[in-house]
Structure formats: C-alpha cells, structure tokens
Design an enzyme around this catalytic site. Structure first.
Site, mmCIF file in Angstrom:
data_model
loop_
_atom_site.group_PDB
_atom_site.id
_atom_site.type_symbol
_atom_site.label_atom_id
_atom_site.label_comp_id
_atom_site.label_asym_id
_atom_site.label_seq_id
_atom_site.Cartn_x
_atom_site.Cartn_y
_atom_site.Cartn_z
ATOM 1 N N HIS A 140 81.765 19.057 81.630
ATOM 2 C CA HIS A 140 82.171 18.383 80.393
ATOM 3 C C HIS A 140 80.957 18.174 79.479
ATOM 4 C CE1 HIS A 140 84.340 15.129 78.059
ATOM 5 N NE2 HIS A 140 83.086 14.764 77.865
ATOM 6 N N GLU A 141 79.860 17.667 80.036
ATOM 7 C CA GLU A 141 78.675 17.400 79.225
ATOM 8 C C GLU A 141 78.024 18.697 78.736
ATOM 9 O OE1 GLU A 141 78.026 14.537 78.121
ATOM 10 O OE2 GLU A 141 79.552 13.566 79.368
ATOM 11 N N HIS A 144 79.605 20.096 75.626
ATOM 12 C CA HIS A 144 79.142 19.477 74.382
ATOM 13 C C HIS A 144 77.924 20.222 73.839
ATOM 14 C CE1 HIS A 144 81.880 16.180 74.246
ATOM 15 N NE2 HIS A 144 81.403 15.537 75.295
ATOM 16 N N GLU A 216 86.015 14.982 72.650
ATOM 17 C CA GLU A 216 86.132 14.641 74.063
ATOM 18 C C GLU A 216 87.275 15.401 74.724
ATOM 19 O OE1 GLU A 216 83.949 13.091 75.747
ATOM 20 O OE2 GLU A 216 82.764 12.576 73.994
#
Length: 308
Positions: A140-141, A144, A216
């Site tokens: 997930h990070e 980004h 997100e």
C-alpha cells in the site's frame, strides 16, 4: 518511473485537478497578502522559503516528527526482505527504510520522488502484524510512491499550512499588540488577512481531504492487485484500526498532524463527525472495496492483474 503497480487514471486526473485548483488558490492568496500587507518581497520570500523547505525536506521533517530513523538490512532483515520482494515484483526502485519507535501501529511513505522516498513503519505495527499482513501494508505504501501521490499530497498540504500559520500570526499579533493600539488601519488589515487566510485554509482543507480519501482507496486497490491477497490487506486494516482505538488519546494527538500520510488515521473511538472530514475513507468502505477486488480475483482464478 513506471512500475507494475496498476495505474490509476482517475487518481492521476484528481491529482492534476487538485493541484490546478490549489495553484489558482495559492496565487490568489499570495496576491491578497501582497495587497493587504503591501510588501511583495516579504510575502514572496516567506512563501517560497516555506514551500522549498516542505518540498526538499519533507522526508526529514516527517521522520523527525515521528521519531523515525533509517535502518539497515542488518538491523531489520525481515522488514528489508519484505520491501525487497515487493520492489522486485513491482519493478520499482527500493526506497529508504525507516523505523519509528512508537507503539501506535501505523506506516507511511514520504519524499518528493522515488529517488528520495522513505517508507517508515512503527514498532507497534511490526509487533502486531503477521508477515503477509505487513506485506500488504508495505505494498500500500509503495503504491503511493509509484503513483507519485506522496509528492502531490506533500505540496498540496503546503497551502493549508501557510494559511494556518498566517491566521495564528495575525491572531497573536492582535491579541498581544496592546490594548491601546491606535492604528485602526493596521487592525483592519490584520482582520482582513485572518479572514482571507481562514477561507483559503478551509478550501484547501476540503480539496486535500477529497484527494486523500480517493488516493487511499487507490493504494488499497493497487496493493491488493500486486500481492493478489486483498483479504490479507483487509485483515491488516481491521487489526490496525482496532488497535489504534486503544491507543491513549495523548499519543494519537501527537500523530494526527500526519494523518494524510498514514496507512490508517490516528483517530480514537467516537469520531463519527470527524470522519466526514477525515483524510481516509471509513474502515467499512475500505473493507467493502477490498471484498469487491477479492471477488474479481476469484473470478479470474485468483491471479493478480498487474498493470504495465
């Protein structure tokens, strides 16, 4: 930089629109300050210095504020190992890796671009998650970073920061400027500055929240598609959100300034009204979206559909 993280054209379009609107707002804000304060040099120098500091040193500022430090593979072999595997799968450069000595279970990515990116996890997160769950959070990070929305949200948040600082400066200048202040024009100017800054802060606040909530969901989707394990990411989300609710309020307040960058927001229980203005979608919305992805992957035989 192109990676195997699934591209998200809606996210790109939202980032472009948000930056364009914030750019117009920024120009109008600077013009209003110049007209009110009648000092072009002062306003431009302060604004440029703050923007430059936030852009060039955002990673250092975030790590310092969150008590983070860079760690080597020898210090954290498991953490580096997970990130190495994800970066190889995603075909992207490996960011620097950091640890924050906080019990608050969370993670964030920061940095102006892929070459200066940092992925930081708290010791509280490492202690609570299984390896597969940690992999989902880190994917997930990393998404980004791959989608470049870390840099966009960093720059976008600048306008709200400077507007908030101007409001505080004007307020305290009036509060402690003396009861016998005779220059009524100065008082009117400061009130006008406060009003303009407050409006700018409110508009930028809403624009950033709208972008942040969508990014997100985009990162959840990209991570789930890369790893092919949306249910594991959902498990991590549920576990982290539940544990955050038990963190002391004092510790949550310390971290709330960085909510826009976190995997999950540092919010305690009983914040239904605050969720309307949250930087993240609700846990229920994120779990629902991951369940839809799980169904899609099931229909496709359980294989992740990576982008190009």
């Amino acid at each position: 930089m192109r990676s195997r993280f699934e591209p998200d054209r809606q996210l790109t379009a939202r980032m472009v629109v948000t930056m364009f609107l914030l750019g117009l707002l920024y120009v109008a804000f600077i013009a209003a300050l110049i007209a009110l304060l009648k000092s072009v040099v002062l306003v431009v120098v302060i604004a440029a210095a703050m923007l430059g500091a936030q852009y060039w040193y955002s990673d250092r500022i975030a790590l310092y504020a969150m008590h983070g430090r860079l760690v080597t593979p020898e210090e954290q072999p498991q953490l580096h190992g997970v990130i190495d595997r994800l970066c190889a799968t995603a075909d992207m450069p490996k960011p620097r890796v950091a640890i924050s000595e906080m019990d608050l279970p969370n993670a964030f990515a920061t940095g102006r671009n892929a070459d200066h990116a940092v992925v930081c996890v708290t010791t509280g997160l490492l202690r609570r998650l299984e390896t597969e769950e940690l992999e989902g959070v880190l994917a997930h990070e990393l998404s980004h970073v791959a989608h470049r929305d870390v840099a966009v949200i960093t720059i976008a948040s600048f306008l709200g920061v400077i507007a908030g600082l101007v409001v505080r400066f004007a307020f305290y200048s009036q509060l402690f400027g003396g009861r016998d202040q005779r220059d009524q024009n100065t008082a009117v100017v400061f009130m006008a500055v406060m009003v303009v800054s407050a409006v700018v802060y409110a508009v930028s606040f809403l624009l950033i929240r709208a972008l942040s909530r969508y990014r997100e969901l985009a990162a959840d989707r990209a991570a789930a598609m890369l790893t092919g394990k949306p249910s594991v990411l959902a498990s991590a989300l549920t576990k982290v959100s539940g544990d955050i609710a038990r963190i002391p309020t004092r510790d949550l307040r310390t971290a709330q300034a960085f909510n826009a960058f976190f995997f999950t927001p540092a919010l305690g229980p009983g914040t239904a009204v605050a969720n309307m203005f949250s930087t993240h979608p609700t846990l229920e919305r994120r779990i629902e979206a991951l369940a839809e992805i799980s169904a899609q992957l099931g229909e496709a035989g359980g294989e992740p559909r990576a982008g190009t």
